[in-house]
Each structure stands twice: as structure tokens, then as C-alpha cells.
Write a protein that holds these residues in place. Structure first.
Motif, PDB file in Angstrom:
ATOM      1  N   THR A  86       0.830  -1.195   0.000  1.00  8.66           N
ATOM      2  CA  THR A  86       0.000   0.000   0.000  1.00  8.66           C
ATOM      3  C   THR A  86       0.866   1.248   0.000  1.00  8.66           C
ATOM      4  N   PRO A  87       0.573   2.201  -0.892  1.00  9.51           N
ATOM      5  CA  PRO A  87       1.325   3.468  -0.879  1.00  9.51           C
ATOM      6  C   PRO A  87       1.192   4.155   0.480  1.00  9.51           C
ATOM      7  N   LEU A  88       2.216   4.898   0.865  1.00 13.83           N
ATOM      8  CA  LEU A  88       2.272   5.522   2.183  1.00 13.83           C
ATOM      9  C   LEU A  88       1.029   6.353   2.492  1.00 13.83           C
ATOM     10  N   GLU A  89       0.572   7.189   1.551  1.00 14.05           N
ATOM     11  CA  GLU A  89      -0.603   8.034   1.775  1.00 14.05           C
ATOM     12  C   GLU A  89      -1.834   7.184   2.076  1.00 14.05           C
ATOM     13  N   GLN A  90      -2.025   6.138   1.277  1.00 14.15           N
ATOM     14  CA  GLN A  90      -3.182   5.265   1.459  1.00 14.15           C
ATOM     15  C   GLN A  90      -3.044   4.465   2.766  1.00 14.15           C
ATOM     16  N   ARG A  91      -1.823   4.067   3.084  1.00 13.10           N
ATOM     17  CA  ARG A  91      -1.570   3.319   4.322  1.00 13.10           C
ATOM     18  C   ARG A  91      -1.981   4.151   5.525  1.00 13.10           C
TER      19      ARG A  91
END
Length: 157
Positions: A6-11
Motif C-alpha cells: 500500500t502506498p504511504l498516503e493510502q496506508r
């Protein structure tokens, strides 16, 4: 998608959602459904107490069947409220335990986000029909007791 994929922002959004859900489940465990159940408990137990007092008024009344039917209906209502509370407790505990397990699996990369959310949705509806049915049965017991009384009180002389 697993946590590591998962991309950091979405995480960060997922983690914020997880924390919010923890809070929701905790609040549910403490307060959900309290007021309607209190009402059902109070009206059924209060009506049962009133019928017991009524039965104690005379031997003529104690000989009648319908006050005993009313008492049985109100007492069954109290029993169904108790069963409701037991199912409620186990349902919320099941949701909380499952959520905790799913989050742990998500954080350890053994479960994807979608699988975690789908599991939570399944757990949220588990036992719900039984729980709601018990509340309505308790209310039906109260209505039955009231109906029996309404149909028979006029016959007292």
C-alpha cells in the motif's frame, strides 16, 4: 492489497480508519441498544409486578386463568430481554475479537485491506437477526400481556 504493498498516503488512511473502527467497536460494546432494551425490561418487569399485586388482591382473582397468562407473558418478556443481552454481548465480543485478529493479520502482511474489511462486514451482521428477533419477541410478550388484560378486565365485577 497488503500493508507493505500500500502506498504511504493510502496506508495512513487505512491506519486512521482502523483506529476509528477500534473506537466505534468500543463504543458499541459500551452503549449500543441500551435504551430500547431498558424500556422492554422496565415495562415487562413493571407489568409483572403489577399483575403479582393484582393477583394478591383476592382469592377470586387468583382463581382466574387470564391474570396468570398475563403474568407469564410479562415474565417471558423479561426472559427474552435477558437472552437478548447475552446474544448482544457475544455478538459484540465476536466483532471485536475478529477485528483485532484481522488488524493483526493486516499489520503482519498476512491479509489484504479488502479481505479485512469484508470480514468485518460479515462479523457485523453475524447474530444480528437473532438479536433483533429477541427484542421483538420481548415486545410481543408485553403486547400479548396487555391484550389479554384488555380483553378480560371488563369481565371483573
Amino acid at each position: 492489497m497488503k500493508l507493505s504493498d500500500t502506498p504511504l498516503e493510502q496506508r495512513e488512511g487505512h491506519i486512521a480508519y482502523i483506529n476509528k473502527r477500534w473506537s466505534q467497536l468500543s463504543e458499541l460494546e459500551l452503549s449500543w441498544g441500551g435504551e430500547p432494551i431498558k424500556y422492554l425490561l422496565f415495562v415487562n418487569s413493571g407489568a409483572a409486578a403489577a399483575i403479582l399485586a393484582f393477583l394478591g388482591t383476592s382469592s377470586q382473582v387468583r382463581a382466574l386463568l387470564w391474570p396468570k397468562v398475563m403474568l407469564a407473558a410479562f415474565m417471558l418478556g423479561v426472559v427474552f430481554v435477558g437472552l437478548y443481552q447475552a446474544v448482544r454481548y457475544h455478538r459484540i465480543a465476536h466483532m471485536y475479537k475478529g477485528w483485532r485478529k484481522s488488524v493483526s493479520r493486516y499489520y503482519s502482511d498476512n491479509m489484504g485491506w479488502g479481505e479485512m474489511i469484508n470480514g468485518d462486514e460479515r462479523r457485523s451482521t453475524a447474530w444480528l437477526n437473532l438479536q433483533v428477533s429477541l427484542a421483538y419477541i420481548a415486545f410481543a410478550c408485553f403486547l400479548l400481556g396487555v391484550a389479554v388484560g384488555m380483553c378480560n378486565f371488563m369481565d371483573l365485577r
